[in-house]
Design a protein around this motif. Sequence first.
Motif, PDB file in Angstrom:
ATOM      1  N   ALA A  53       1.007  -1.296   0.128  1.00  0.00           N
ATOM      2  CA  ALA A  53      -0.121   0.118  -0.076  1.00  0.00           C
ATOM      3  C   ALA A  53       0.905   1.469   0.198  1.00  0.00           C
ATOM      4  N   GLY A  54       2.276   0.844   0.471  1.00  0.00           N
ATOM      5  CA  GLY A  54       2.591   2.141   0.384  1.00  0.00           C
ATOM      6  C   GLY A  54       3.472   2.882  -0.294  1.00  0.00           C
ATOM      7  N   LEU A  55       3.573   1.502  -1.645  1.00  0.00           N
ATOM      8  CA  LEU A  55       4.613   2.360  -2.730  1.00  0.00           C
ATOM      9  C   LEU A  55       3.230   2.164  -3.914  1.00  0.00           C
ATOM     10  N   ARG A  56       1.893   1.778  -3.951  1.00  0.00           N
ATOM     11  CA  ARG A  56       1.261   2.598  -4.533  1.00  0.00           C
ATOM     12  C   ARG A  56       0.498   4.087  -3.617  1.00  0.00           C
ATOM     13  N   ARG A  57       0.935   4.364  -2.536  1.00  0.00           N
ATOM     14  CA  ARG A  57       0.629   5.661  -2.866  1.00  0.00           C
ATOM     15  C   ARG A  57       1.254   6.497  -2.767  1.00  0.00           C
ATOM     16  N   ALA A  58       2.901   6.521  -2.754  1.00  0.00           N
ATOM     17  CA  ALA A  58       3.816   6.631  -3.854  1.00  0.00           C
ATOM     18  C   ALA A  58       3.718   7.037  -5.112  1.00  0.00           C
ATOM     19  N   GLN A  59       2.817   5.547  -5.752  1.00  0.00           N
ATOM     20  CA  GLN A  59       2.379   5.963  -7.132  1.00  0.00           C
ATOM     21  C   GLN A  59       1.347   7.319  -7.615  1.00  0.00           C
ATOM     22  N   ALA A  60       0.890   6.934  -6.602  1.00  0.00           N
ATOM     23  CA  ALA A  60      -0.142   7.316  -6.780  1.00  0.00           C
ATOM     24  C   ALA A  60      -0.233   9.116  -7.163  1.00  0.00           C
ATOM     25  N   TYR A  61       0.820   9.830  -5.438  1.00  0.00           N
ATOM     26  CA  TYR A  61       1.311  11.271  -5.556  1.00  0.00           C
ATOM     27  C   TYR A  61       2.486  11.028  -7.017  1.00  0.00           C
ATOM     28  N   VAL A  62       3.768  10.406  -7.782  1.00  0.00           N
ATOM     29  CA  VAL A  62       4.101  10.221  -8.718  1.00  0.00           C
ATOM     30  C   VAL A  62       3.217  10.969  -9.687  1.00  0.00           C
ATOM     31  N   VAL A  63       2.143   9.761 -10.635  1.00  0.00           N
ATOM     32  CA  VAL A  63       1.068  10.166 -11.104  1.00  0.00           C
ATOM     33  C   VAL A  63       0.595  11.860 -11.493  1.00  0.00           C
ATOM     34  N   ASP A  64      -0.012  11.889 -10.121  1.00  0.00           N
ATOM     35  CA  ASP A  64      -0.062  13.743  -9.591  1.00  0.00           C
ATOM     36  C   ASP A  64       0.819  15.042  -9.980  1.00  0.00           C
ATOM     37  N   GLU A  65       1.859  14.570  -9.822  1.00  0.00           N
ATOM     38  CA  GLU A  65       2.650  15.669 -10.363  1.00  0.00           C
ATOM     39  C   GLU A  65       3.087  15.522 -11.510  1.00  0.00           C
ATOM     40  N   LEU A  66       3.342  13.882 -12.159  1.00  0.00           N
ATOM     41  CA  LEU A  66       3.948  13.771 -13.917  1.00  0.00           C
ATOM     42  C   LEU A  66       2.074  14.615 -14.201  1.00  0.00           C
ATOM     43  N   LYS A  67       1.174  14.716 -13.730  1.00  0.00           N
ATOM     44  CA  LYS A  67      -0.069  15.418 -14.740  1.00  0.00           C
ATOM     45  C   LYS A  67      -0.178  16.929 -14.881  1.00  0.00           C
ATOM     46  N   LYS A  68       0.331  17.392 -13.154  1.00  0.00           N
ATOM     47  CA  LYS A  68       0.661  18.883 -13.143  1.00  0.00           C
ATOM     48  C   LYS A  68       1.818  19.062 -14.200  1.00  0.00           C
ATOM     49  N   ALA A  69       2.608  18.474 -13.970  1.00  0.00           N
ATOM     50  CA  ALA A  69       3.709  18.700 -15.488  1.00  0.00           C
ATOM     51  C   ALA A  69       3.304  18.660 -16.749  1.00  0.00           C
ATOM     52  N   GLY A  70       2.541  18.395 -17.200  1.00  0.00           N
ATOM     53  CA  GLY A  70       1.394  18.226 -18.246  1.00  0.00           C
ATOM     54  C   GLY A  70       2.441  17.332 -18.927  1.00  0.00           C
ATOM     55  N   ALA A  71       2.902  15.743 -18.583  1.00  0.00           N
ATOM     56  CA  ALA A  71       3.286  14.329 -19.217  1.00  0.00           C
ATOM     57  C   ALA A  71       2.017  13.113 -18.641  1.00  0.00           C
ATOM     58  N   GLU A  72       1.818  13.203 -20.199  1.00  0.00           N
ATOM     59  CA  GLU A  72       0.601  12.220 -20.361  1.00  0.00           C
ATOM     60  C   GLU A  72       1.073  11.010 -20.111  1.00  0.00           C
TER      61      GLU A  72
END
Length: 532
Positions: A53-72
């Motif tokens: 679950a900890g890695l899944r939380r980290a992955q969700a955070y990474v995806v949110d930050e990638l979206k903010k940067a405009g990465a598809e």
Amino acid sequence: MRKTFSLAVLIASATFGLPALSAPPSHFDGKTWWNYVSILADDNMEGRETGSAGLRRAQAYVVDELKKAGAEPAGSNGYYQPVKFTSRQVVEKDSSAALIKGGKEEPLTLGDDAFFSTRIDLAPSVEASLVFAGYGLKIPEKNYDDLAGLDLRNKIVVIINGSPSEIPGPLASHYQVSEERWKTLRAAGAIGLIGIPNPASMDIPWSRMSLNRSHPSMSLADPQFDESKGIKLSMTFNPQRAQKLFDGTGHNVADLLALAQERKPLPHFPLLASFKARIKQESTPVESANIVARLTGSDPRLKSEYVVLSAHLDHIGIGQPINGDNLYNGAMDNASGSAVLLDVARSLAASPRPRRSLIFFFPTAEEKGLLGSKYFASKLTVSPKSIAADINIDMFLPIVPLKILTVYGLAESNLGDMVSDVARSQNVEVQADPEPLRNIFIRSDQYNFIRHGVPSLAMKVGAQPGSPEAKIFKDWLTQRYHAPSDDLKQPVDLSAAAGFEEIIRGLLMAVAGNDARPQWKAESFFSRYAGN
């Protein structure tokens, strides 16, 4: 966390005699990088164990930050590429190992004398003779063969990890990859392998190597990736206890280890002892995912090609306590590298797009044997042959000022020339791997791209061998590598982190903007994979 950050900066400043935020480069100041690290290595992420679950939380955070940067999204399921694994652990109370000498069993103490490897399915029981095969290498390119003249049929092979000095570092590293080594040993008829760590290349002491055996090991569940056919036993033996393997042969393990530390030739001979083991393994299925994002390039022709920037997001979770702490945060290994990807993506958000497209790749299960990147490189979520290069970041250690950049794979492709040019523009010296016995070139995710013909590099903050900075790195490995103390309380040099990010960004943009794709150098061993 704010207090932790301030303390780390102050300690770094006091330790290295530099202001913590001196002369920031044009795109990075170190602070945003550290903010990313602080979130990814927070206790809330629970050490980012593969499938947790900890890695899944980290992955969700990474995806949110990638979206903010405009990465598809560029995975097979949005930003995610699901991967299935088999997790294994040895039930030591129901397992045993012993040497047989003169018909008598000499029990081995699991953990003190040796421990089983669990990345593969081991046989429930095994009994066989032992043969010492030196480094256990067969390297046709150099007409080198440790197995020549040895009868290995139905034997367990004992080796000392390492290679002779006559074999170039990257070539030696390649043939020490577990699947390459086992391919050779299996062809010679062996049924198992016992490896003795070379003290010259031990990143951590035996006490912690043994402690870490409690962490679960994994393999890819897809049978196409099973490269362990025929192996019944895989074991690591404590070099300080290994004399018992050589008793009666006239050879002293201390002398053999001294030769290995100097990369000198080793003898090969049958051992008088044989080996017997009973092994109980428990296996469970695990699911995790790689994270894959894309920034589409601007050139109508070149945007169909990709430059990959990669850094594994997983670590080793919660394990045996050290000094009362059982949470392995993995701040430098490898929240630090994942943070670089996020920071570089952020810096590019408001910049003109490069000509080639970029992929930001966060593999899972690197700590389990580079498994996430192995899966991705074989099952690309973009067009085959479209990957132009991989630039990998793993534990780059900004804990001393950035004066030297160590580049793994420096001489193998013209990526080495390109990173040298970028580093020189930042007044940073470049050096090749100064410690080839550690096999770093094949120990992180760039290697799976290399095996598919993709020119690739890895790099870190470096130091001159024998310098005070080199001792700082060695002390870090001994005290913090794969330990709970790789956390947010350790000193970091934010200026070094910022300078490293500037070099990564510069290299990324240079490769993405060049008319020609990077190429292997003709003399490189790895050029043979270019057609893969």
